[in-house]
Design an enzyme around this catalytic site. Structure first.
Site, mmCIF file in Angstrom:
data_model
loop_
_atom_site.group_PDB
_atom_site.id
_atom_site.type_symbol
_atom_site.label_atom_id
_atom_site.label_comp_id
_atom_site.label_asym_id
_atom_site.label_seq_id
_atom_site.Cartn_x
_atom_site.Cartn_y
_atom_site.Cartn_z
ATOM 1 N N CYS A 9 -20.478 24.986 -21.069
ATOM 2 C CA CYS A 9 -21.739 25.342 -21.730
ATOM 3 C C CYS A 9 -21.887 26.864 -21.694
ATOM 4 O O CYS A 9 -21.104 27.554 -21.026
ATOM 5 C CB CYS A 9 -22.900 24.705 -20.979
ATOM 6 S SG CYS A 9 -22.986 25.325 -19.280
ATOM 7 N N HIS A 121 -28.976 19.937 -3.898
ATOM 8 C CA HIS A 121 -28.243 20.639 -4.961
ATOM 9 C C HIS A 121 -28.670 22.109 -4.936
ATOM 10 O O HIS A 121 -29.862 22.413 -4.782
ATOM 11 C CB HIS A 121 -28.552 20.000 -6.320
ATOM 12 C CG HIS A 121 -27.650 20.514 -7.413
ATOM 13 N ND1 HIS A 121 -27.885 21.708 -8.049
ATOM 14 C CD2 HIS A 121 -26.510 20.023 -7.942
ATOM 15 C CE1 HIS A 121 -26.923 21.914 -8.949
ATOM 16 N NE2 HIS A 121 -26.073 20.901 -8.892
ATOM 17 N N GLU A 123 -29.152 24.267 -7.202
ATOM 18 C CA GLU A 123 -30.195 24.636 -8.172
ATOM 19 C C GLU A 123 -31.575 24.259 -7.634
ATOM 20 O O GLU A 123 -32.546 25.020 -7.792
ATOM 21 C CB GLU A 123 -29.954 23.947 -9.526
ATOM 22 C CG GLU A 123 -31.039 24.310 -10.536
ATOM 23 C CD GLU A 123 -30.918 23.575 -11.866
ATOM 24 O OE1 GLU A 123 -29.790 23.277 -12.295
ATOM 25 O OE2 GLU A 123 -31.971 23.298 -12.466
ATOM 26 N N THR A 161 -32.101 21.149 -14.337
ATOM 27 C CA THR A 161 -31.615 21.208 -15.729
ATOM 28 C C THR A 161 -30.549 20.165 -16.066
ATOM 29 O O THR A 161 -30.263 19.956 -17.237
ATOM 30 C CB THR A 161 -31.002 22.595 -15.990
ATOM 31 O OG1 THR A 161 -29.992 22.814 -14.999
ATOM 32 C CG2 THR A 161 -32.029 23.683 -15.942
ATOM 33 N N CYS A 191 -31.354 20.795 -19.906
ATOM 34 C CA CYS A 191 -30.923 21.854 -20.820
ATOM 35 C C CYS A 191 -30.206 21.271 -22.035
ATOM 36 O O CYS A 191 -29.786 20.113 -22.028
ATOM 37 C CB CYS A 191 -30.042 22.848 -20.084
ATOM 38 S SG CYS A 191 -28.365 22.278 -19.928
ATOM 39 N N SER A 220 -23.333 18.041 -10.843
ATOM 40 C CA SER A 220 -24.444 17.141 -11.147
ATOM 41 C C SER A 220 -24.316 16.566 -12.557
ATOM 42 O O SER A 220 -24.371 15.353 -12.761
ATOM 43 C CB SER A 220 -25.761 17.909 -10.999
ATOM 44 O OG SER A 220 -26.837 17.154 -11.478
#
Ligand code: SF4
Length: 313
Positions: A9, A121, A123, A161, A191, A220
């Protein structure tokens, strides 16, 4: 049958670019806090070029170039870097940074922030550590029921996300039933890349007898792709590369579907295709799907003559 889109991405491409250009501009070594993206092959190839990966900033010499991973970091880590005089390049994905901004705004308006995400995680740790106020984590609908907050507490939700679009929708619906004064972003924060890869794997599941998801066990979004394949009733396996392919999975199978998580490079997809080819003749095709045209700008310190556009489709 290859899913479209799959693999890298814009946030992952930007993070890898930041490490590579930092190496080019400042020379080796540069220090990267945490795996820059969750993929061992990416990490190993950057390590070979002179990147050093650390979990703790105390391992970085004073004044050294230090890169924060795409997952983002807590404010305490930013503060630690300042105190230690480190020269920081921030590879936090702009879409993760957007979630940080939303959380900060909600707290400033006196709301308790509810983060929908997975405990542990990076994030989630980064987002919880960026929002300067009460943040609670929910992972499931039963976590929502167990929240010790009065139903009229002013709350706001934000999401990790890379979750499953469907799971998140169900948890947000549960939150809306549980609280009378709740706000959240217009759409959830899953996202574009996660959404597109999840839609593509659903299409793949309609035609494939078995699905191979190329990605790391700690990625993830790759795990979610595998779960979606399984939910659609198709045996699905998460594999790092061709060496993890088990011939029994594809025995007497007509259509093998392949996709890749957002942190998995295309060369690993090629590696899996080669592994299949070694088992017998194959015909390779790609399902029609979205062509992504998203690019994120590099940090100003690294911007070169090359034009960089920020577009989201
Ligand atoms: S998966 Fe989404 S949020 Fe994560 S790095 Fe890629 S674009 Fe950014």
């Amino acid at each position: 049958m290859l899913a479209q889109p799959r693999g890298f991405c814009a946030g992952v491409i930007r993070a890898i670019d930041i490490v590579e250009q930092a190496l080019e501009k400042f020379g080796a070594p540069v220090y990267v806090r945490h795996e820059i993206v969750h993929n061992r092959h990416v990490v190993e190839s950057l390590r070979a070029k002179g990147a050093r990966f650390v979990e703790n900033l105390s391992e970085v010499p004073t004044g050294a170039i230090t890169i924060f991973s795409a997952h983002g970091v807590a404010r305490v880590v930013e503060q630690d870097a300042r105190t230690r005089g480190l020269r920081v390049l921030d590879a936090t994905c702009p879409l993760v940074a957007k979630v940080h901004g939303q959380g900060k705004r909600y707290v400033a308006r006196g709301r308790v922030v509810i983060l929908v995400g997975h405990a542990g995680h990076p994030e989630v740790e980064g987002t919880m550590g960026q929002v300067p106020g009460p943040v609670v984590l929910v992972q499931t609908e039963s976590d929502v029921a167990a929240l010790e907050l009065a139903p009229d507490t002013p709350v706001a939700y934000v999401t990790q996300t890379t979750l499953s679009v469907d799971d998140t929708r169900a948890i947000i619906a549960a939150l809306k039933r549980r609280f009378t004064d709740i706000v959240g972003p217009d759409i959830n924060d899953i996202c574009y890349a996660t959404q597109n890869r999840q839609s593509a794997v659903r299409e793949l599941a309609k035609v494939a007898d078995v699905i191979l998801v190329v990605g790391a066990k700690n990625s993830s979004n790759s795990n979610r792709l595998c779960e979606i394949g399984l939910e659609a009733g198709v045996p699905s396996y998460l594999i790092a590369d061709g060496s993890e392919l088990d011939a029994q999975w594809v025995q007497n199978v007509a259509v093998v579907g392949i996709t890749a998580g957002a942190s998995a490079p295309e060369e690993l997809v090629d590696d899996v295709v080669d592994a299949l080819r070694r088992l017998g003749p194959i015909e390779l095709s790609t399902l029609p799907g979205i062509e992504e045209k998203v690019e994120f700008r590099l940090p100003a310190e690294l911007l070169r003559a090359r034009p960089s556009v920020a577009r989201v489709s």
